[in-house]
Design a protein around this motif. Structure first.
Motif, PDB file in Angstrom:
ATOM      1  N   TRP A 125       0.684 -39.867 -14.099  1.00  0.00           N
ATOM      2  CA  TRP A 125       1.003 -38.558 -14.693  1.00  0.00           C
ATOM      3  C   TRP A 125      -0.312 -37.949 -15.153  1.00  0.00           C
ATOM      4  O   TRP A 125      -1.352 -38.619 -15.119  1.00  0.00           O
ATOM      5  CB  TRP A 125       1.988 -38.711 -15.873  1.00  0.00           C
ATOM      6  CG  TRP A 125       1.473 -39.523 -17.030  1.00  0.00           C
ATOM      7  CD1 TRP A 125       1.280 -40.881 -17.050  1.00  0.00           C
ATOM      8  CD2 TRP A 125       1.069 -39.040 -18.310  1.00  0.00           C
ATOM      9  NE1 TRP A 125       0.798 -41.267 -18.274  1.00  0.00           N
ATOM     10  CE2 TRP A 125       0.668 -40.156 -19.086  1.00  0.00           C
ATOM     11  CE3 TRP A 125       1.034 -37.771 -18.909  1.00  0.00           C
ATOM     12  CZ2 TRP A 125       0.215 -40.045 -20.399  1.00  0.00           C
ATOM     13  CZ3 TRP A 125       0.589 -37.666 -20.231  1.00  0.00           C
ATOM     14  CH2 TRP A 125       0.194 -38.789 -20.954  1.00  0.00           C
ATOM     15  N   TRP A 126      -0.290 -36.691 -15.568  1.00  0.00           N
ATOM     16  CA  TRP A 126      -1.548 -36.053 -15.952  1.00  0.00           C
ATOM     17  C   TRP A 126      -1.402 -35.321 -17.274  1.00  0.00           C
ATOM     18  O   TRP A 126      -0.361 -34.733 -17.553  1.00  0.00           O
ATOM     19  CB  TRP A 126      -2.041 -35.093 -14.867  1.00  0.00           C
ATOM     20  CG  TRP A 126      -3.424 -34.617 -15.180  1.00  0.00           C
ATOM     21  CD1 TRP A 126      -3.811 -33.378 -15.564  1.00  0.00           C
ATOM     22  CD2 TRP A 126      -4.612 -35.423 -15.163  1.00  0.00           C
ATOM     23  NE1 TRP A 126      -5.176 -33.351 -15.806  1.00  0.00           N
ATOM     24  CE2 TRP A 126      -5.682 -34.599 -15.560  1.00  0.00           C
ATOM     25  CE3 TRP A 126      -4.886 -36.763 -14.855  1.00  0.00           C
ATOM     26  CZ2 TRP A 126      -7.006 -35.059 -15.665  1.00  0.00           C
ATOM     27  CZ3 TRP A 126      -6.200 -37.222 -14.962  1.00  0.00           C
ATOM     28  CH2 TRP A 126      -7.232 -36.369 -15.354  1.00  0.00           C
ATOM     29  N   VAL A 158       1.927 -38.133  -7.906  1.00  0.00           N
ATOM     30  CA  VAL A 158       1.202 -37.033  -8.546  1.00  0.00           C
ATOM     31  C   VAL A 158       1.025 -35.897  -7.541  1.00  0.00           C
ATOM     32  O   VAL A 158       0.944 -36.134  -6.333  1.00  0.00           O
ATOM     33  CB  VAL A 158      -0.186 -37.464  -9.099  1.00  0.00           C
ATOM     34  CG1 VAL A 158      -0.034 -38.292 -10.366  1.00  0.00           C
ATOM     35  CG2 VAL A 158      -1.009 -38.225  -8.064  1.00  0.00           C
ATOM     36  N   GLU A 162      -2.834 -32.292  -9.989  1.00  0.00           N
ATOM     37  CA  GLU A 162      -3.108 -33.460 -10.833  1.00  0.00           C
ATOM     38  C   GLU A 162      -4.149 -34.364 -10.167  1.00  0.00           C
ATOM     39  O   GLU A 162      -5.051 -34.907 -10.816  1.00  0.00           O
ATOM     40  CB  GLU A 162      -1.811 -34.245 -11.064  1.00  0.00           C
ATOM     41  CG  GLU A 162      -0.766 -33.401 -11.794  1.00  0.00           C
ATOM     42  CD  GLU A 162       0.621 -34.034 -11.808  1.00  0.00           C
ATOM     43  OE1 GLU A 162       1.241 -34.007 -12.875  1.00  0.00           O
ATOM     44  OE2 GLU A 162       1.085 -34.539 -10.760  1.00  0.00           O
ATOM     45  N   SER A 166      -7.795 -35.367 -11.640  1.00  0.00           N
ATOM     46  CA  SER A 166      -8.167 -36.767 -11.821  1.00  0.00           C
ATOM     47  C   SER A 166      -9.398 -37.135 -10.981  1.00  0.00           C
ATOM     48  O   SER A 166     -10.298 -37.846 -11.444  1.00  0.00           O
ATOM     49  CB  SER A 166      -6.976 -37.658 -11.470  1.00  0.00           C
ATOM     50  OG  SER A 166      -7.341 -39.009 -11.580  1.00  0.00           O
TER      51      SER A 166
END
Ligand code: DUC
Ligand code: ZN
Ligand code: ZN
Ligand code: ZN
Length: 484
Positions: A125-126, A158, A162, A166
Motif C-alpha cells: 500500500w502507499w 499496487v 503508487e 515507491s
C-alpha cells in the motif's frame, strides 16, 4: 578448529581449478594445494562451489486465507539438502500496516532458520508512513530491496502511481525495486469471464494469466523504473514477452534483471490439463507454467546473460490447502515448492545437457544473486574472507525425486519421478556441515540474518532514449492573455 575440503575442483562463476579450501570460524581462510587442518572433508571427484542463494522464497507466508506450509525450519532444511545455503524471503505488511511492524513478525518467524537468510520488504500500500518507513528499513534494518505486486487485485496489488512513488523513493535511498509483473486488472476480468462461462478448474488459472499480461506488466514496470531513474529486478520471469522487454531495456543501457524459476524452465502448461484435479491444482502458481517456446526463451536468456538468476518462488501448500479451490480456481492457493530441487534440476537439465556451463550454473544460482542483492563477496564466492557457505557437488550422485524422501513439509512434489544426477556430497553453512552424503545434520536456529547495505556507487538505470528528463526553464515572450 579448522576444516579442510581436500582434493576437489573449485568451480566459481569465472574459474575452474584444483585446490583445497581451509575454513576457520565460519570463514574461508586459505585456498591452495596440500592444505591440512583438524578435520578433513574428502571432495575427490567433486566440484567445490559457492552454496546456492535462493533470492525468492515465501516461508510461512500468510496468503489467500492460509499460510504456506514450509516454515523457516523445514524450508531452510530443504534448501541445505539441495545445496542452497542462503534464502531471501519476502516480508509482507498487511495493507495499512507499518513496514516496521511487519518486519517484527518476520524477525520472530526466522529465528528457526537452519541457514542464513535475508529479507525483501513488500510495498503493498502507499502513504506517508510507508514513505518514512522505507528510509528506516534501508538505513537501519539492512534491507535494500522492495517488492511490488502488479497483480492480486484487491489484496497485494499496487497501482502505477503508487509504484512510481515507491520506485522514486528507492532511487533516493539506494534501494532496488522488485516487481511481480502481471496485469492484475486484466487477470481479474479474465478470471470472472472464465468463471461465468463455467470454467472453474485449475486450467482456468492458466487461461486467466496468459504470457501477454506478464509481457505488458514487465514492460510497464521497466518504463516506470526508467522514469524514476532506478534499476529494476523482475521476479519469476516466465515468458518470451517479459524476457523480450528485459532484453530491450538492457540493450538501451538500463540495469534490469530477470529471474526465471526452475519450475518454468522444466515444467510446462500441459500440467494444467491433467485429468486428476489434485495434480493440476498442486501446480497452480503465478505466473503459470508456459509452453516449450517460452521455456526455450528462458534457457537462451540464461546462456546469453539477458536473464541472470534462477530462483524457486518456493511457496508450498498441501493438497488439502489446494482443495479449498475446488469449484473455483481463483481460491486455489498460488504456489509451488522447489527449494530442495532447484540446484539438482538445473544441473541435470542445464549443465548435463550442455545448455549452460558449470561456471554459468554457479553464476545464476549464487554469484549473480549475491552481486545484484549487494552481499558479494561475503556470499556467492569461494575467496579468502568469504563466509564458508559451500556445496561439495558430486556430479555422479543421482536420485529420483519423490515427496516420500523430501525435507519439505508438504505431501507431494511437482518434480515427482524426475531423475536427477548431480547432488551435494556436503553442504556447509558458515563452515558447519549440514548435509553429508544425504544425511541431514541441520541445526535449527543456526541461520543468521544477513544485513544488506544500500547501493551507493551506482544506482541508476537510465535508458539511452535521450528523452526530456529534467525540467528546463524557458524564458518566454508574447504569452497570450488567457480566457479571451
Ligand atoms: N506467486 C505464487 O505462485 N505464489 C506466491 C506469490 C506469487 O506471486
Ligand atoms: Zn510473485
Ligand atoms: Zn510468486
Ligand atoms: Zn513470490
Amino acid at each position: 578448529m579448522t576444516t579442510v575440503i581436500k582434493n576437489g575442483t573449485i568451480v566459481t562463476a569465472d574459474l575452474t581449478y584444483k585446490a583445497d579450501v581451509k575454513i576457520e570460524a565460519g570463514r574461508i581462510i586459505e585456498i591452495g594445494p596440500n592444505l591440512s587442518g583438524d578435520e578433513t572433508l574428502d571432495a575427490s571427484g567433486c566440484y567445490v562451489m559457492p552454496g546456492g542463494i535462493d533470492p525468492h522464497v515465501h516461508l510461512e507466508m500468510p496468503f489467500m486465507g492460509t499460510y504456506s506450509s514450509d516454515d523457516f525450519e523445514s524450508g531452510t532444511r530443504a534448501a541445505l539438502a539441495g545445496g542452497t545455503t542462503m534464502v531471501v524471503d519476502f516480508c509482507l505488511p498487511d495493507p495499512g500496516q507499518s513496514l516496521l511492524d511487519a518486519l517484527k513478525r518476520w524477525d520472530n518467524k526466522s529465528t528457526r532458520a537452519n541457514c542464513d537468510y535475508s529479507f525483501h520488504m513488500s510495498v503493498t500500500w502507499w502513504g506517508e508512513q510507508v514513505f518514512n518507513d522505507m528510509k528506516t528499513i534501508v538505513q537501519e534494518k539492512g534491507i535494500n530491496t522492495f517488492k511490488h505486486f502488479m497483480a492480486y487485485k484487491g489484496a497485494l496489488m499496487v497501482n502505477d502511481d503508487e509504484m512510481f512513488a515507491s520506485f522514486s523513493r528507492c532511487a533516493e535511498l539506494g534501494a532496488l525495486p522488485l516487481v511481480h509483473a502481471e496485469n492484475g486488472d486484466v487477470v481479474a476480468a479474465m478470471q470472472q469471464k472464465l468463471m461465468d462461462e463455467g470454467n472453474n478448474g485449475p486450467e482456468g488459472h492458466a487461461y486467466s494469466r496468459p504470457a501477454s499480461v506478464e509481457g505488458e506488466a514487465t514492460n510497464r514496470a521497466i518504463i516506470i523504473a526508467d522514469m524514476a531513474r532506478v534499476p529494476l529486478y523482475v521476479v519469476h520471469t516466465s515468458c518470451e514477452q517479459a524476457h523480450e522487454a528485459i532484453r530491450r531495456a538492457r540493450q538501451n543501457g538500463m540495469r534490469v534483471y530477470g529471474e526465471p524459476l526452475i519450475q518454468h524452465l522444466t515444467l510446462d502448461e500441459s500440467e494444467y490439463f491433467n485429468k486428476d484435479w489434485d495434480h493440476s491444482a498442486r501446480r497452480v502458481m503465478s505466473p503459470p507454467f508456459r509452453n516449450k517456446q517460452h521455456q526455450d526463451s528462458l534457457w537462451a536468456g540464461l546462456s546469453s546473460g539477458s536473464l541472470q538468476v534462477v530462483a524457486t518462488d518456493h511457496c508450498a501448500f498441501t493438497t488439502d490447502q489446494k482443495r479449498t479451490g475446488a469449484g473455483d480456481f481463483r481460491k486455489i492457493p498460488n504456489g509451488t515448492g522447489g527449494l530442495e530441487d532447484r540446484m539438482p534440476m538445473l544441473w541435470t537439465y542445464g549443465v548435463a545437457t550442455g545448455r549452460i556451463t558449470m561456471n554459468e550454473f554457479v553464476a545464476v544460482t549464487s554469484t549473480n544473486i549475491a552481486k545484484i542483492l549487494n552481499v558479494y563477496p561475503r556470499k556467492g564466492a569461494i575467496l579468502v574472507g568469504a563466509d564458508a557457505d559451500i556445496v561439495v557437488w558430486d556430479p555422479k550422485r543421482s536420485k529420483t525425486i519423490t515427496a516420500k524422501n523430501q525435507q519439505s513439509a508438504i505431501d507431494y512434489n511437482v518434480f515427482e519421478g524426475k531423475e536427477v544426477t548431480g547432488l551435494p556430497r556436503y553442504t556447509l553453512t558458515r563452515g558447519v556441515v549440514a548435509i553429508e552424503e544425504g544425511t541431514v545434520k541441520t541445526q535449527e536456529g543456526h541461520g543468521k540474518f544477513v544485513s544488506r547495505e544500500p547501493f551507493t556507487a551506482v544506482n541508476k538505470a537510465l535508458s539511452t532514449w535521450k528523452e526530456l528528463t529534467a525540467p528546463r526553464k524557458v524564458e518566454r515572450t508574447g504569452i497570450p492573455a488567457s480566457g479571451v
